[in-house]
Motif scaffolding. Structure first.
Motif, short mmCIF file in Angstrom:
data_model
loop_
_atom_site.label_atom_id
_atom_site.label_comp_id
_atom_site.label_asym_id
_atom_site.label_seq_id
_atom_site.Cartn_x
_atom_site.Cartn_y
_atom_site.Cartn_z
N ARG A 105 34.05 -72.41 93.20
CA ARG A 105 34.17 -73.28 94.40
C ARG A 105 35.40 -73.05 95.18
O ARG A 105 36.55 -73.05 94.41
N LEU A 106 35.27 -72.75 96.34
CA LEU A 106 36.47 -72.17 97.05
C LEU A 106 37.82 -73.38 96.87
O LEU A 106 38.88 -72.84 96.57
N GLY A 107 37.46 -74.47 97.06
CA GLY A 107 38.75 -75.53 96.83
C GLY A 107 39.28 -75.55 95.51
O GLY A 107 40.60 -75.34 95.32
N ALA A 108 38.37 -75.64 94.39
CA ALA A 108 38.98 -75.34 93.21
C ALA A 108 39.69 -74.16 92.77
O ALA A 108 40.78 -73.97 92.23
N VAL A 109 39.26 -73.02 93.50
CA VAL A 109 40.16 -71.58 93.24
C VAL A 109 41.15 -71.62 93.91
O VAL A 109 42.07 -71.17 93.30
N LEU A 110 41.40 -72.27 95.02
CA LEU A 110 42.63 -72.20 95.94
C LEU A 110 43.69 -73.15 95.42
O LEU A 110 44.79 -72.79 95.05
N GLY A 111 43.02 -74.22 94.58
CA GLY A 111 44.00 -75.26 94.00
C GLY A 111 44.43 -74.52 92.81
O GLY A 111 45.85 -74.81 92.22
N PHE A 112 43.62 -73.86 91.92
CA PHE A 112 43.92 -73.25 90.77
C PHE A 112 45.25 -72.32 91.18
O PHE A 112 46.22 -71.85 90.53
N ALA A 113 44.94 -71.27 91.94
CA ALA A 113 45.73 -70.22 92.67
C ALA A 113 46.90 -70.87 92.95
O ALA A 113 48.38 -70.28 92.82
N ALA A 114 46.89 -71.98 93.84
CA ALA A 114 48.45 -72.40 94.45
C ALA A 114 49.20 -73.11 93.31
O ALA A 114 50.58 -72.94 93.23
N TYR A 115 48.41 -73.72 92.28
CA TYR A 115 49.10 -74.18 91.17
C TYR A 115 49.97 -73.30 90.37
O TYR A 115 51.15 -73.29 90.05
N ALA A 116 49.28 -72.24 90.12
CA ALA A 116 49.67 -70.91 89.30
C ALA A 116 50.75 -70.35 89.85
O ALA A 116 52.00 -70.08 89.30
N LEU A 117 50.83 -70.26 91.29
CA LEU A 117 51.86 -69.59 92.32
C LEU A 117 52.86 -70.35 92.07
O LEU A 117 54.10 -69.98 91.87
N ARG A 118 52.75 -71.90 92.26
CA ARG A 118 53.83 -72.71 92.46
C ARG A 118 54.64 -72.84 90.94
O ARG A 118 55.86 -72.96 90.89
N LYS A 119 53.82 -72.54 89.92
CA LYS A 119 54.61 -72.36 88.58
C LYS A 119 54.93 -71.18 87.95
O LYS A 119 55.13 -71.02 86.78
N GLY A 120 55.00 -70.25 88.70
CA GLY A 120 55.48 -68.86 88.58
C GLY A 120 54.60 -67.95 87.77
O GLY A 120 54.82 -67.19 87.08
N GLY A 121 53.06 -68.25 87.98
CA GLY A 121 52.17 -67.35 87.34
C GLY A 121 52.33 -65.95 87.39
O GLY A 121 51.69 -65.06 86.36
N VAL A 122 52.61 -65.75 88.42
CA VAL A 122 52.85 -64.21 88.61
C VAL A 122 53.99 -63.64 87.92
O VAL A 122 54.23 -62.22 87.80
N LYS A 123 54.92 -64.38 87.28
CA LYS A 123 56.23 -64.00 86.44
C LYS A 123 56.15 -63.97 85.07
O LYS A 123 57.00 -63.92 84.41
N THR A 124 54.81 -64.30 84.56
CA THR A 124 54.69 -64.40 83.17
C THR A 124 55.16 -63.14 82.61
O THR A 124 55.18 -61.92 82.91
N LYS A 125 56.01 -63.54 81.44
CA LYS A 125 56.69 -62.19 80.66
C LYS A 125 55.75 -62.26 79.41
O LYS A 125 55.77 -63.34 78.55
N HIS A 126 55.26 -61.15 78.94
CA HIS A 126 54.67 -61.04 77.70
C HIS A 126 55.64 -61.27 76.31
O HIS A 126 56.82 -60.97 76.75
N LEU A 127 55.28 -61.48 75.40
CA LEU A 127 55.88 -61.71 74.11
C LEU A 127 56.44 -60.32 73.65
O LEU A 127 55.78 -59.49 73.91
N THR A 128 57.62 -60.11 73.09
CA THR A 128 58.14 -58.80 72.69
C THR A 128 58.03 -58.93 71.05
O THR A 128 58.14 -57.81 70.54
N ALA A 129 57.90 -60.22 70.41
CA ALA A 129 57.54 -60.24 68.99
C ALA A 129 56.88 -61.52 68.56
O ALA A 129 57.11 -62.53 69.33
N VAL A 130 56.12 -61.45 67.74
CA VAL A 130 55.34 -62.73 67.39
C VAL A 130 55.31 -62.67 66.00
O VAL A 130 55.46 -61.60 65.20
N VAL A 131 54.91 -63.83 65.59
CA VAL A 131 54.35 -64.25 64.01
C VAL A 131 53.01 -64.24 64.10
O VAL A 131 52.22 -65.18 64.61
#
Length: 239
Positions: A105-131
């Motif tokens: 649904r367009l409204g929900a998709v836009l809301g999710f995208a806006a929140y992710a953008l506001r919270k830096g979703g395009v800047k996620t850094k992957h882990l370089t080491a994990v347990v």
């Protein structure tokens, strides 16, 4: 936000992660988006705690909206990050998921995208080491998190049962708010690699004694886990 004594939520119904507080320190379940760091600091401050009290981050799976601040906590503060061995490559960015999202649904998709953008979703850094961890383990972290394999959403998706707060954290094994449609209530999550396997995996939850289910997206749900699994299967059949 405190959900119950010893259990705190950071984020929103769109994307959230959780803190389990014990006298021995804090276990963090998932790591949200990169822009959630100020929210984490604010919640810790309200608890009278700091990042130094976090003993480990346990990931329910390796997707980008669940690992957002994990690498920063690991590299800057030395906090170990745990992920199922089958999702380790995903968390390190070596494997990319391309699961279809499903109805939108367009409204929900836009809301999710806006929140992710506001919270830096395009800047996620992957882990370089994990347990790496596996199904059936109880981790040596505050609250004694128990790992239950729930493959389907991703190969290494898990639930994390925390007896100290009577809660099972399920990541995207299910959802109570579909980020693409805005529909609330117990239901299968979108972007799932193998929906049939994800439904079968829910049987593993039926033996858990918890009375609260906490997904990565949507509000917490309280009640019988057996009833919850049946509701999800009914919702899946109606799609």
């Amino acid at each position: 936000m405190q959900l119950t004594p010893g259990l705190h939520r950071v984020g929103s119904d769109i994307v959230a992660f959780h803190l389990i507080e014990t006298p021995a320190g804090i276990t963090m379940i998932d790591a949200g988006l990169p822009g959630h760091m100020p929210d984490l600091r604010a919640e810790l401050g309200a608890m009278g705690r700091s990042i130094s009290d976090i003993r480990g981050v346990v990931l329910t799976h390796g997707d980008s909206d669940h690992i957002g601040i994990a690498e920063r906590l690991r590299s800057d503060h030395g906090i170990p990050v745990y992920v199922h061995s089958a999702d380790a490559a995903r968390a390190r960015g070596e494997v990319t998921a391309h699961a279809p999202g499903g109805p939108k649904r367009l409204g929900a998709v836009l809301g999710f995208a806006a929140y992710a953008l506001r919270k830096g979703g395009v800047k996620t850094k992957h882990l370089t080491a994990v347990v790496e961890m596996n199904d059936g383990e109880t981790l040596a972290l505050p609250g004694s998190p128990q790992i239950i394999g729930l493959p389907g959403h991703s190969p290494g998706s898990v639930a994390v049962f925390m007896p100290t707060v009577d809660t099972v954290f399920v990541g995207d094994a299910l959802t109570t708010r579909n980020v693409l449609t805005g529909v609330t209530g117990l239901q299968p999550a979108p972007f799932t690699d193998d929906p049939a396997e994800a439904l079968r995996s829910l049987d593993a939850l039926s033996s858990i004694g918890a009375h609260r289910i906490v997904p990565g997206h949507g509000p917490a749900w309280s009640g019988s886990i057996v009833d919850a699994v049946q509701q999800i299967r009914t919702a899946a059949a109606q799609r």
